[in-house]
Design a protein around this motif. Structure first.
Motif, PDB file in Angstrom:
ATOM      1  N   VAL A   1      -7.700 -47.119 -42.486  1.00  0.00           N
ATOM      2  CA  VAL A   1      -6.615 -47.631 -43.327  1.00  0.00           C
ATOM      3  C   VAL A   1      -6.282 -49.075 -42.962  1.00  0.00           C
ATOM      4  CG1 VAL A   1      -4.176 -47.348 -43.936  1.00  0.00           C
ATOM      5  CG2 VAL A   1      -5.655 -45.347 -43.750  1.00  0.00           C
ATOM      6  N   ALA A   2      -6.277 -49.382 -41.665  1.00  0.00           N
ATOM      7  CA  ALA A   2      -5.992 -50.749 -41.217  1.00  0.00           C
ATOM      8  C   ALA A   2      -7.026 -51.727 -41.767  1.00  0.00           C
ATOM      9  CB  ALA A   2      -5.961 -50.804 -39.697  1.00  0.00           C
ATOM     10  N   MET A   3      -8.283 -51.316 -41.796  1.00  0.00           N
ATOM     11  CA  MET A   3      -9.343 -52.173 -42.331  1.00  0.00           C
ATOM     12  C   MET A   3      -9.194 -52.366 -43.831  1.00  0.00           C
ATOM     13  SD  MET A   3     -12.695 -50.844 -40.244  1.00  0.00           S
ATOM     14  CE  MET A   3     -12.904 -51.175 -38.493  1.00  0.00           C
TER      15      MET A   3
ATOM     16  N   TYR B   1      -7.315 -55.927 -47.221  1.00  0.00           N
ATOM     17  CA  TYR B   1      -7.830 -56.385 -48.516  1.00  0.00           C
ATOM     18  C   TYR B   1      -6.841 -56.090 -49.649  1.00  0.00           C
ATOM     19  CZ  TYR B   1     -12.205 -56.347 -45.863  1.00  0.00           C
ATOM     20  OH  TYR B   1     -13.178 -56.556 -44.915  1.00  0.00           O
ATOM     21  N   GLY B   2      -5.591 -55.782 -49.288  1.00  0.00           N
ATOM     22  CA  GLY B   2      -4.599 -55.399 -50.289  1.00  0.00           C
ATOM     23  C   GLY B   2      -4.050 -56.537 -51.116  1.00  0.00           C
ATOM     24  N   GLY B   3      -4.348 -57.778 -50.738  1.00  0.00           N
ATOM     25  CA  GLY B   3      -3.855 -58.910 -51.520  1.00  0.00           C
ATOM     26  C   GLY B   3      -2.340 -58.986 -51.527  1.00  0.00           C
ATOM     27  N   ARG B   4      -1.768 -59.125 -52.701  1.00  0.00           N
ATOM     28  CA  ARG B   4      -0.309 -59.243 -52.800  1.00  0.00           C
ATOM     29  C   ARG B   4       0.396 -57.929 -52.490  1.00  0.00           C
ATOM     30  NH1 ARG B   4       0.919 -59.618 -59.325  1.00  0.00           N
ATOM     31  NH2 ARG B   4      -0.140 -57.683 -59.933  1.00  0.00           N
ATOM     32  N   TRP B   5      -0.356 -56.816 -52.462  1.00  0.00           N
ATOM     33  CA  TRP B   5       0.227 -55.518 -52.138  1.00  0.00           C
ATOM     34  C   TRP B   5       0.181 -55.213 -50.641  1.00  0.00           C
ATOM     35  CZ3 TRP B   5       2.778 -53.426 -56.042  1.00  0.00           C
ATOM     36  CH2 TRP B   5       2.381 -53.747 -57.343  1.00  0.00           C
ATOM     37  N   GLU B   6      -0.390 -56.125 -49.876  1.00  0.00           N
ATOM     38  CA  GLU B   6      -0.603 -55.846 -48.451  1.00  0.00           C
ATOM     39  C   GLU B   6       0.708 -55.575 -47.717  1.00  0.00           C
ATOM     40  OE1 GLU B   6      -2.795 -57.895 -44.554  1.00  0.00           O
ATOM     41  OE2 GLU B   6      -3.015 -58.785 -46.568  1.00  0.00           O
ATOM     42  N   LYS B   7       1.714 -56.404 -47.926  1.00  0.00           N
ATOM     43  CA  LYS B   7       2.990 -56.223 -47.228  1.00  0.00           C
ATOM     44  C   LYS B   7       3.652 -54.909 -47.621  1.00  0.00           C
ATOM     45  CE  LYS B   7       4.010 -61.141 -46.589  1.00  0.00           C
ATOM     46  NZ  LYS B   7       4.966 -62.249 -46.857  1.00  0.00           N
ATOM     47  N   LEU B   8       3.608 -54.596 -48.915  1.00  0.00           N
ATOM     48  CA  LEU B   8       4.211 -53.346 -49.380  1.00  0.00           C
ATOM     49  C   LEU B   8       3.493 -52.142 -48.781  1.00  0.00           C
ATOM     50  CD1 LEU B   8       6.210 -51.840 -51.189  1.00  0.00           C
ATOM     51  CD2 LEU B   8       4.532 -52.014 -53.051  1.00  0.00           C
ATOM     52  N   LEU B   9       2.172 -52.209 -48.714  1.00  0.00           N
ATOM     53  CA  LEU B   9       1.403 -51.115 -48.124  1.00  0.00           C
ATOM     54  C   LEU B   9       1.753 -50.928 -46.649  1.00  0.00           C
ATOM     55  CD1 LEU B   9      -2.100 -51.785 -49.743  1.00  0.00           C
ATOM     56  CD2 LEU B   9      -0.567 -49.864 -50.206  1.00  0.00           C
ATOM     57  N   ARG B  10       1.919 -52.042 -45.934  1.00  0.00           N
ATOM     58  CA  ARG B  10       2.287 -51.960 -44.521  1.00  0.00           C
ATOM     59  C   ARG B  10       3.610 -51.233 -44.352  1.00  0.00           C
ATOM     60  NH1 ARG B  10       1.254 -57.816 -43.588  1.00  0.00           N
ATOM     61  NH2 ARG B  10       3.522 -57.918 -43.426  1.00  0.00           N
ATOM     62  N   VAL B  11       4.574 -51.595 -45.164  1.00  0.00           N
ATOM     63  CA  VAL B  11       5.909 -50.989 -45.073  1.00  0.00           C
ATOM     64  C   VAL B  11       5.842 -49.492 -45.386  1.00  0.00           C
ATOM     65  CG1 VAL B  11       8.217 -50.942 -46.064  1.00  0.00           C
ATOM     66  CG2 VAL B  11       7.118 -53.133 -45.583  1.00  0.00           C
TER      67      VAL B  11
ATOM     68  N   LEU C   1      -0.202 -49.510 -37.011  1.00  0.00           N
ATOM     69  CA  LEU C   1       0.325 -50.846 -36.721  1.00  0.00           C
ATOM     70  C   LEU C   1      -0.485 -51.538 -35.629  1.00  0.00           C
ATOM     71  CD1 LEU C   1       2.612 -52.814 -37.469  1.00  0.00           C
ATOM     72  CD2 LEU C   1       3.929 -51.831 -35.587  1.00  0.00           C
ATOM     73  N   LEU C   2      -0.828 -50.817 -34.574  1.00  0.00           N
ATOM     74  CA  LEU C   2      -1.612 -51.415 -33.492  1.00  0.00           C
ATOM     75  C   LEU C   2      -3.008 -51.800 -33.967  1.00  0.00           C
ATOM     76  CD1 LEU C   2      -0.590 -49.179 -30.460  1.00  0.00           C
ATOM     77  CD2 LEU C   2      -0.009 -51.564 -30.841  1.00  0.00           C
ATOM     78  N   TYR C   3      -3.624 -50.916 -34.731  1.00  0.00           N
ATOM     79  CA  TYR C   3      -4.966 -51.229 -35.227  1.00  0.00           C
ATOM     80  C   TYR C   3      -4.934 -52.349 -36.264  1.00  0.00           C
ATOM     81  CZ  TYR C   3      -6.657 -47.064 -32.861  1.00  0.00           C
ATOM     82  OH  TYR C   3      -6.999 -46.142 -31.903  1.00  0.00           O
ATOM     83  N   TYR C   4      -3.904 -52.360 -37.075  1.00  0.00           N
ATOM     84  CA  TYR C   4      -3.778 -53.429 -38.068  1.00  0.00           C
ATOM     85  C   TYR C   4      -3.609 -54.779 -37.389  1.00  0.00           C
ATOM     86  CZ  TYR C   4      -1.830 -56.172 -41.918  1.00  0.00           C
ATOM     87  OH  TYR C   4      -1.596 -57.147 -42.850  1.00  0.00           O
ATOM     88  N   ALA C   5      -2.788 -54.826 -36.328  1.00  0.00           N
ATOM     89  CA  ALA C   5      -2.616 -56.068 -35.580  1.00  0.00           C
ATOM     90  C   ALA C   5      -3.948 -56.514 -34.982  1.00  0.00           C
ATOM     91  CB  ALA C   5      -1.576 -55.883 -34.475  1.00  0.00           C
ATOM     92  N   GLY C   6      -4.740 -55.553 -34.491  1.00  0.00           N
ATOM     93  CA  GLY C   6      -6.048 -55.896 -33.954  1.00  0.00           C
ATOM     94  C   GLY C   6      -6.991 -56.427 -35.009  1.00  0.00           C
ATOM     95  N   VAL C   7      -6.965 -55.802 -36.185  1.00  0.00           N
ATOM     96  CA  VAL C   7      -7.824 -56.259 -37.288  1.00  0.00           C
ATOM     97  C   VAL C   7      -7.439 -57.665 -37.725  1.00  0.00           C
ATOM     98  CG1 VAL C   7      -8.394 -55.862 -39.718  1.00  0.00           C
ATOM     99  CG2 VAL C   7      -8.356 -53.943 -38.122  1.00  0.00           C
ATOM    100  N   LYS C   8      -6.146 -57.921 -37.852  1.00  0.00           N
ATOM    101  CA  LYS C   8      -5.695 -59.251 -38.274  1.00  0.00           C
ATOM    102  C   LYS C   8      -5.938 -60.307 -37.199  1.00  0.00           C
ATOM    103  CE  LYS C   8      -3.831 -59.926 -41.672  1.00  0.00           C
ATOM    104  NZ  LYS C   8      -4.361 -60.273 -43.020  1.00  0.00           N
TER     105      LYS C   8
END
Length: 295
Positions: free
Chosen positions: A90-92, A96-106, A175-182
């Protein structure tokens, strides 16, 4: 400043308050707990020293302790083998969510910030035999034979506990994996794309290897969290039915405060600390050797 930091006595006195506080909050309670584990204290009144009899009783004649340990291991495996691979995937994908990325994170992180009490009451109502949403949905789609007493049968109850714990903790793992990916440098992506790498190859050959340190930390945290699991289990089943959903922490609480076997409960708490320390050391060594270090 350089002269101050080079003075060992100064360094010691600067560290002393923190070390003292750490000792009072960590080592002293463990020592006190170990002392009481050698007694037959009921929590109030007088007590006598029984040596290591509590430990002998745990290892030799307490099947519920081993059942609670097995449930903790099962939850840890659920975290590592199910929750974390899915969180990495999911983090990967979210990047690629574009403008939806922040909403998806929340949205993904919302279950992690909901009160444990609210979460457990929500899922308890969903799993309710008569009025629960799950059985109602099964009835609506004609799968009445699949309806169960989800929290009243031992094998289904532990499955529900594991699922709810993974659901609630998914946001932190993500969240941890997403931070690592970014945190992966963009020039690595650009270089790989110039070489003709596809999106799947980018994630498999570049992102996943660079996530190795994050995976190691996350796995250790997940296993320790599984052994310390308390609130969700206590609020959903209190260890029932027939002790089938007991975990180390809930069993400790039951022995110490429900059965007034305070010395016995402290023996379980000492074993819990030892198990968590041993698991942490073993996992750190094994994963460090397996995944290596990345700068």
């Amino acid at each position: 400043m350089h002269n101050i930091l080079g003075d060992r006595k100064t360094i010691f006195w600067l560290m002393a308050p923190g070390l003292l506080l750490f000792s009072l909050m960590i080592f002293v309670p463990i020592a006190v707990s170990f002392y009481y584990s050698l007694t037959n204290w009921a929590g109030v009144g007088d007590y006598g020293m029984v040596g290591f009899r509590n430990y002998a009783d745990i290892f030799a004649g307490d099947p519920v302790f081993w059942k609670s340990l097995l449930n903790s291991v099962l939850l840890g495996l659920g975290f590592v083998l199910v929750q974390h691979p899915f969180a990495i995937l999911v983090a990967m994908l979210v990047q690629y969510g574009g403008r939806w990325e922040k909403l998806l994170r929340v949205c993904i992180f919302i279950p992690a910030i909901i009160s444990t009490f609210v979460t457990t009451k929500l899922w308890t109502s969903i799993f309710d035999t008569q009025f629960g949403l799950l059985n109602r949905l099964l009835d609506q789609v004609g799968l009445t034979s699949w309806q169960q007493d989800w929290l009243g049968q031992p094998h289904w109850a532990i499955a529900c506990i594991v699922f709810v714990c993974m659901w609630q903790g998914f946001g932190y793992a993500f969240l941890l994996y997403y931070a690592g990916v970014k945190g992966v440098p963009k020039d690595l992506y650009e270089a790989a794309m110039l070489d003709g790498a596809s999106g799947a190859q980018l994630n498999r050959r570049i992102v996943l290897p660079l996530l190795a340190p994050v995976i190691r930390v996350n796995v250790v945290l997940a296993i320790v969290s599984a052994f310390k699991q308390m609130e969700t289990v206590y609020l959903m089943t209190s260890g029932g039915p027939a002790n089938s959903t007991q975990f180390l922490s809930t069993y400790l609480y039951s022995k110490a405060f429900r059965e007034s076997l305070y010395g016995y409960g402290n023996a379980i708490s000492v074993l819990l600390v030892v198990i968590c320390l041993a698991v942490t050391l073993v996992l750190n060594r094994a994963l460090k050797r397996e995944v290596g270090e990345y700068g």
